[in-house]
Design an enzyme around this catalytic site. Structure first.
Site, short mmCIF file in Angstrom:
data_model
loop_
_atom_site.label_atom_id
_atom_site.label_comp_id
_atom_site.label_asym_id
_atom_site.label_seq_id
_atom_site.Cartn_x
_atom_site.Cartn_y
_atom_site.Cartn_z
N GLU A 173 137.58 84.49 122.23
CA GLU A 173 136.28 83.93 121.86
C GLU A 173 135.45 83.40 123.03
O GLU A 173 135.17 82.20 123.13
CB GLU A 173 136.46 82.81 120.82
CG GLU A 173 137.19 83.26 119.57
CD GLU A 173 137.17 82.20 118.46
OE1 GLU A 173 136.83 81.05 118.74
OE2 GLU A 173 137.49 82.55 117.31
N GLU A 358 142.27 86.77 113.98
CA GLU A 358 142.30 85.49 113.28
C GLU A 358 141.47 85.59 112.01
O GLU A 358 140.38 86.16 112.02
CB GLU A 358 141.68 84.34 114.11
CG GLU A 358 142.51 83.86 115.25
CD GLU A 358 141.85 82.72 116.02
OE1 GLU A 358 141.04 81.95 115.44
OE2 GLU A 358 142.13 82.61 117.23
C1 FCB Z 1 139.03 79.75 116.32
C2 FCB Z 1 140.02 79.50 117.44
C3 FCB Z 1 141.36 79.02 116.96
C4 FCB Z 1 141.26 78.08 115.80
C5 FCB Z 1 140.37 78.63 114.72
C6 FCB Z 1 140.23 77.76 113.51
O1 FCB Z 1 137.74 79.61 116.81
O2 FCB Z 1 140.21 80.66 118.19
O3 FCB Z 1 142.04 78.49 118.06
O4 FCB Z 1 140.87 76.83 116.23
O5 FCB Z 1 139.09 78.87 115.24
#
Ligand code: FCB
Length: 458
Positions: A173, A358
């Protein structure tokens, strides 16, 4: 569009699908002063009064550094075939470059071997936000030397682990690193320097591009990618102004990263929007940044509904709160946003493969009662998003894997321990882990390779 997968029944995933869970070093490891680890910007930031909820720090976190063997058992119980974790740069190079700290490498070496012995494929993120403080002291990400230091760090790690780790994610990110870290200051290092935002993005992308050939050299036949936090931007109304605002938000959050990675340059319309903010850089950087990738990692949580605003220069965009379900983070639950994002990525950029690195939801769980944690909203969140992902696969998107965020509750950055994302509940007094209903449900989905009724775990 590639071929629709008419062979897949609704709810069923391909047999070779990657099923995993994800974590990040600073969020779970603890042991911040052990075995020669250097200080990271998150140590410094979290220990600065007023920066995190309740003054929480990652000093202990989930104590994964000492409990990693038990944590592999937690993964086994979920039946996952992959685990995405990150390496703490300051454990490997305590000053950011130069001197290598062998005990830091040894830790990840043991973890990798433990995972492989359990039949779990390691997916390693090299940078999940814990920059060595020594590099921040030399200017941090606005300094292009940090990009070179990253390539050196990638070299050290992949030389040691590259024979066994075959899935690499350079950065997690970059938008969050640059925007929250250097523009708003809500994240480490807490700098509020809007003028640094675009140079930081550029240096991050350059760091990524410099590392890609290094990783390929040291880790033969590996898969290399980057993880972006992407959103799907919808206009809140049907005016042309709102349409244009949605396009600018898309340019800011998505295309400013995707275009240089996949099309060789920053998007023209956004260069105009950012105007004098755009830094000058060497044209040859674009060739470095655009190195071909094996997969695009996508972190998806929520979409954006936006309208035109007279304020907020230079974007002139405002987020609108629409009716719907919201998680404990205040993020809208909108699985169609994942479907729309995946199909759009495939259509506009056609990455060789896409992996959801994620996806998940925070809800305020109650402590376990008789070994059970009921979290029906999280189960629903996963079910609806996996359904959207599965529809995208059927419609021809080369989606190869899914990592639930997160294996267990952990240090949620500026929110400290107040937000729980885990498939396992963590008691921060005893550090005991208890599987939640969402973990039980996910384990069944993974074992069967298809969606199962959400009531099955009630
Ligand atoms: C993302 C991050 C991760 C976690 C999630 C909820 O932005 O990569 O580390 O904090 O959000």
């Amino acid at each position: 569009m590639s071929q629709p997968r008419t062979d897949l029944a609704p709810g069923r995933f391909p047999a070779d699908f990657t099923w995993g869970t994800a974590t990040a070093a600073y969020q779970i490891e603890g042991a911040v002063r052990e075995d020669g680890r250097g200080v990271s910007i998150w140590d410094r930031f979290s220990h600065t009064p007023g920066k995190t909820h309740n003054g929480d720090t990652g000093d202990v976190a989930c104590d994964h550094y000492h409990r990693w063997q038990g944590d592999i058992e937690l993964m086994r119980r979920l039946h996952v075939n992959a685990y995405r974790f990150s390496i703490a740069w300051p454990r490997i190079l305590p000053e950011g470059w130069g001197r290598v700290n062998p005990p830091g490498l040894d830790f990840y070496d043991r973890l990798v071997d433990g995972l492989l012995a359990a039949g779990i494929t390691p997916w390693v993120t090299l940078y999940h936000w814990d920059l060595p403080q020594a590099l921040e002291d030399r200017g941090g990400w606005p300094n292009p030397d940090t990009s070179k230091a990253f390539a050196e760090y990638a070299d050290v790690v992949t030389r040691r682990l590259g024979d066994r780790v075959k899935h690499w994610i350079t950065l997690n990110e970059p938008w969050v690193v640059a925007f929250l870290g250097y523009f708003t200051g809500e994240h480490a290092p807490g700098r509020k320097e809007p003028e640094s935002y675009l140079p930081v993005v550029h240096n991050l992308l350059l760091a990524h591009g410099l590392a890609v050939p290094v990783i390929r050299e040291n880790s033969r036949d590996s898969q290399v990618g980057i993880t972006l936090n992407l959103t799907h931007a919808y206009p809140a109304g049907d005016s042309a102004e709102d349409e244009a605002a949605a396009k600018r938000l898309d340019g800011f959050m998505n295309r400013w990263f995707l275009d240089p990675l996949f099309t060789g340059g920053y998007p023209r319309d956004m260069i105009d929007v950012f105007g004098s903010w755009v830094p000058s850089f060497d044209e040859s950087d674009l060739g470095v940044i655009g190195a071909p990738l094996d997969f695009l990692g996508v972190n998806y949580y929520s979409p954006s509904f936006v309208q035109h605003s007279e304020g907020n220069p230079p974007l002139h965009v405002e987020q609108v709160r629409v009716d719907g379900e919201y998680t404990d983070m205040g993020w809208l639950v909108y699985p169609q946003g994942l479907y729309d994002l995946l199909t759009r990525l495939h259509r506009d950029y056609s990455p060789a493969a896409i992996v959801i690195t994620e996806n998940g939801a925070a809800y305020p769980d109650e402590p376990p009662v008789e070994g059970r944690v009921h979290d029906p909203k999280r189960v629903e969140y996963y079910a609806s998003h996996l359904d959207a992902a599965q529809r995208a696969i059927r419609d021809g998107v080369p989606l190869r894997g899914y990592f639930a965020w997160s294996l267990m509750d952990n240090f949620e950055w500026a929110f400290g321990y107040s937000k729980r994302f885990g498939l396992y509940y963590v008691d921060y007094e005893t550090l005991e882990r208890t599987i939640k209903d969402s973990g039980l449900w996910y384990s069944r989905v993974v074992a069967e390779g298809q969606l199962v009724p959400t009531e099955s775990v009630a």
